[in-house]
Design an enzyme around this catalytic site. Structure first.
Site, mmCIF file in Angstrom:
data_model
loop_
_atom_site.group_PDB
_atom_site.id
_atom_site.type_symbol
_atom_site.label_atom_id
_atom_site.label_comp_id
_atom_site.label_asym_id
_atom_site.label_seq_id
_atom_site.Cartn_x
_atom_site.Cartn_y
_atom_site.Cartn_z
ATOM 1 N N HIS A 1 -0.145 -11.820 58.967
ATOM 2 C CA HIS A 1 -0.896 -10.348 59.560
ATOM 3 C C HIS A 1 -1.443 -9.644 58.271
ATOM 4 O O HIS A 1 -0.404 -9.167 57.327
ATOM 5 C CB HIS A 1 -0.112 -9.724 60.469
ATOM 6 C CG HIS A 1 -0.076 -10.490 61.713
ATOM 7 N ND1 HIS A 1 1.357 -10.615 62.224
ATOM 8 C CD2 HIS A 1 -0.815 -11.261 62.413
ATOM 9 C CE1 HIS A 1 1.064 -11.526 63.436
ATOM 10 N NE2 HIS A 1 -0.089 -11.580 63.488
ATOM 11 N N GLY A 2 -2.502 -9.307 58.116
ATOM 12 C CA GLY A 2 -3.140 -8.315 56.780
ATOM 13 C C GLY A 2 -1.995 -7.287 56.843
ATOM 14 O O GLY A 2 -1.878 -6.631 55.574
ATOM 15 N N ASP A 3 -1.648 -6.366 57.653
ATOM 16 C CA ASP A 3 -0.857 -5.211 57.698
ATOM 17 C C ASP A 3 0.447 -5.439 57.520
ATOM 18 O O ASP A 3 1.570 -4.555 57.894
ATOM 19 C CB ASP A 3 -1.180 -4.308 58.848
ATOM 20 C CG ASP A 3 -0.824 -4.934 60.329
ATOM 21 O OD1 ASP A 3 -0.538 -6.094 60.176
ATOM 22 O OD2 ASP A 3 -0.712 -4.058 61.026
ATOM 23 N N GLU A 4 1.038 -6.541 57.218
ATOM 24 C CA GLU A 4 2.317 -6.895 57.000
ATOM 25 C C GLU A 4 2.428 -7.754 55.546
ATOM 26 O O GLU A 4 2.565 -8.716 55.557
ATOM 27 C CB GLU A 4 2.741 -7.934 58.188
ATOM 28 C CG GLU A 4 2.926 -7.223 59.502
ATOM 29 C CD GLU A 4 2.913 -8.244 60.443
ATOM 30 O OE1 GLU A 4 3.801 -9.312 60.456
ATOM 31 O OE2 GLU A 4 2.721 -7.973 61.847
ATOM 32 N N ASN B 1 -2.177 -15.529 63.890
ATOM 33 C CA ASN B 1 -1.039 -16.220 64.931
ATOM 34 C C ASN B 1 -1.291 -16.261 66.259
ATOM 35 O O ASN B 1 -0.348 -16.437 67.226
ATOM 36 C CB ASN B 1 0.199 -15.193 64.532
ATOM 37 C CG ASN B 1 1.534 -16.065 64.859
ATOM 38 O OD1 ASN B 1 1.498 -17.049 64.528
ATOM 39 N ND2 ASN B 1 2.404 -15.301 65.264
ATOM 40 N N ARG B 2 -2.545 -16.261 66.602
ATOM 41 C CA ARG B 2 -2.934 -16.580 67.824
ATOM 42 C C ARG B 2 -4.412 -17.549 67.942
ATOM 43 O O ARG B 2 -4.828 -17.933 69.088
ATOM 44 C CB ARG B 2 -3.535 -15.383 68.743
ATOM 45 C CG ARG B 2 -2.599 -14.123 68.881
ATOM 46 C CD ARG B 2 -1.495 -14.348 69.777
ATOM 47 N NE ARG B 2 -0.623 -13.042 69.776
ATOM 48 C CZ ARG B 2 0.317 -12.750 68.988
ATOM 49 N NH1 ARG B 2 0.596 -13.410 67.800
ATOM 50 N NH2 ARG B 2 1.097 -11.323 69.103
ATOM 51 N N HIS C 1 6.988 -11.794 58.266
ATOM 52 C CA HIS C 1 6.313 -10.951 59.152
ATOM 53 C C HIS C 1 6.869 -9.630 58.772
ATOM 54 O O HIS C 1 8.159 -9.669 58.108
ATOM 55 C CB HIS C 1 6.281 -11.250 60.519
ATOM 56 C CG HIS C 1 5.500 -12.309 60.687
ATOM 57 N ND1 HIS C 1 4.321 -12.366 61.453
ATOM 58 C CD2 HIS C 1 5.634 -13.722 60.644
ATOM 59 C CE1 HIS C 1 3.857 -13.526 61.889
ATOM 60 N NE2 HIS C 1 4.632 -14.330 61.315
ATOM 61 N N GLU D 1 11.122 -11.885 60.792
ATOM 62 C CA GLU D 1 10.559 -10.390 60.723
ATOM 63 C C GLU D 1 11.834 -9.836 59.692
ATOM 64 O O GLU D 1 12.954 -9.639 60.073
ATOM 65 C CB GLU D 1 11.061 -9.864 62.096
ATOM 66 C CG GLU D 1 10.164 -10.665 63.408
ATOM 67 C CD GLU D 1 8.624 -10.376 62.965
ATOM 68 O OE1 GLU D 1 8.161 -9.389 62.455
ATOM 69 O OE2 GLU D 1 7.719 -10.907 64.017
#
Length: 487
Positions: A128-131, A189-190, A229, A311
């Protein structure tokens, strides 16, 4: 005051919009006020101290130059197969992002780029770009192994016995845009095919980053992997979804093994296992909240790869000065997870009894509905299993008789299989003439051979009687000739 309380209520209600994304019925109440504030802050401030995509590319290349003896760097290259001196050299095309940024991979091994009878492990960051924490942590991991593989036992074990592949950023476009999705604003991730619902089944319609991962797994047989993540502190394991779309515990066939791997990571971590939110710092994805089209389940079903979703930071985009601490908290856990592919489970090779050559087949465990395929070149397999249990291991190859054996597993166990070919009646008769080593099969073959010999003797005797009668008819001279032959 009422307005503030209302905003707090809304934030708590939607606290399940986490690193895994989407709304959920999660029982956890993750406070995301700081994260929401971070998302509304200036994007330049948020990225301060983090590597840009250009910086990341240069860091990867610099690592490759500095550690060329134990690594190679690859991204968008043409696959090349070259066989020389008994060694198969190969390269892989993994791909580019929507905006054309190469998906750089670092491979770490004592023989990088050479196919060996060794397990492969992969880390993927920045799904995810914001992680973005995974981008930084994976580079730190690679450089630490480079600096310590001659003196640290765990680093040495990994370099000498594993092919470790590290993709620091799957979503460089999303990182540049400071958002979750890629350049097409799709959550990667979907975007994978799902086991429960017919979605993402058109390969041409998937995102290039998704196709890159799928093609990657077609080229390399990964034993295990993990994606990094942010937004929580927990080790998540399959299944990620449920058939009825409800939030409940839904374990895959290797549920015990996944819990063992997740617990190993959590307990090696500085404080993950102490979580008050997640028991022992681990959770089943579907019990947390169901998602569909996730990478984790696809890896397990279609890639033969046991993957965890890690995570590793409560804040999706923590201040850059926190990165060294996050790295130290996760270092031993990451190393232990990679080493687990050789320190746990059962592994070995499959051979043919008649030729002695390796034969690619499959390994199953009685009572676990999951098959692990052996490698094509060396017929080597790596079956991760939770220790402290008894397992019946079964090896199967088309055209060969399967074999099984029972083991009590405490630590990594090497188990090679030598399988006998399934043969026709003609093949058995032929082998019986030149192979008299005994055994049930040889006795059966000898019985068939004796029956044929008996029939031939009867035919010969009848021919003798017929010829004797002819001799008496023709007179004495011919009779004398026949006697000399009989003697």
């Amino acid at each position: 005051m009422k307005c503030s309380l209302f905003l707090l209520f809304i934030s708590l209600t939607f606290s399940s919009v986490l690193a895994r994304g989407g709304l959920s019925g999660s029982a956890t109440t993750r406070l995301l006020l700081e994260e929401n504030h971070s998302q509304n802050s200036n994007s330049v401030d948020k990225a301060k101290g983090y590597m840009s995509n250009y910086d990341l590319e240069q860091a990867v290349k610099q690592f490759g130059r500095r550690c060329s003896n134990i690594s190679r760097i690859y991204s968008n290259v043409i696959k090349i197969l070259h066989y020389a001196n008994g060694v198969l050299d190969w390269m892989i095309s993994i791909g580019k992002s929507v905006n054309g940024f190469p998906l750089w991979v670092m491979e770490i091994s004592d023989k990088p780029g050479v196919e060996e009878p060794e397990p492969a492990f992969k880390f993927i960051g920045n799904v995810h770009g914001d992680e973005p924490v995974g981008r930084e942590i994976t580079l730190l991991l690679a450089n630490w192994i480079c600096d310590n593989h001659m003196k640290d036992p765990l680093a040495k074990l990994i370099v000498e016995n594993v092919h470790l592949h590290i993709l620091p950023s799957l979503n460089p476009d999303g990182f540049a845009l400071k958002r979750r999705g890629n350049a097409n604003n799709i959550d990667l991730n979907r975007d994978f095919p799902d086991q429960f619902f017919p979605m993402n089944n058109d390969e041409n319609a998937r995102q290039p980053e998704t196709r890159a991962i799928m093609n990657w797994l077609r080229e390399i047989h990964f034993t295990a992997s993990a994606t990094l993540h942010g937004g929580a502190l927990v080790a998540n394991y399959p299944w990620d979804g449920t058939q009825d779309q409800r939030r409940n515990y839904y374990g895959c066939p290797d549920d015990e093994t996944f819990k063992f791997l997740a617990s190993s990571y959590s307990h090696s971590h500085h404080n993950m296992s102490l979580s008050k939110e997640f028991h022992e710092g681990i959770i089943n994805g579907a019990f947390w909240y169901p998602i569909y089209g996730g990478m984790q389940d696809w890896n397990y079903i279609h890639g033969g790869c046991l993957e965890l979703t890690l995570e590793i930071s409560d804040d999706k985009w923590p201040n850059a000065n926190e990165l060294p601490t996050i790295w130290e908290y996760n270092k031993i856990s990451m190393l232990n997870l990679v080493a687990s592919v050789v320190k746990n489970g059962v592994h070995g090779r499959i051979f043919s009894s008649d030729s002695g050559r390796p034969i690619p087949g499959s390994i199953t465990i009685k009572g676990i509905n999951y098959t692990v395929k052996a490698g094509r070149a060396f017929a080597d397999y790596y079956r991760l299993l939770a220790p402290g249990k008894k397992y019946e291991v079964i090896a199967s190859v088309p055209g060969y008789r399967s074999k099984s054996t029972i083991i009590w597993l405490e630590e990594a166990t090497t188990l090679d299989f030598i399988l006998d070919p399934e043969e026709t009646l003609e093949g058995n008769l032929l082998r019986s003439i030149c192979d008299c080593s005994g055994g049930v099969t040889t006795k059966l073959v000898w019985g068939y051979y004796m029956e044929i010999c008996f029939v031939l003797v009867i035919i010969a005797f009848l021919c003798f009687l017929l010829k004797r009668r002819t001799i008496f008819t023709l007179g004495k001279p011919r009779q004398s000739s026949k006697r000399s032959v009989m003697i």
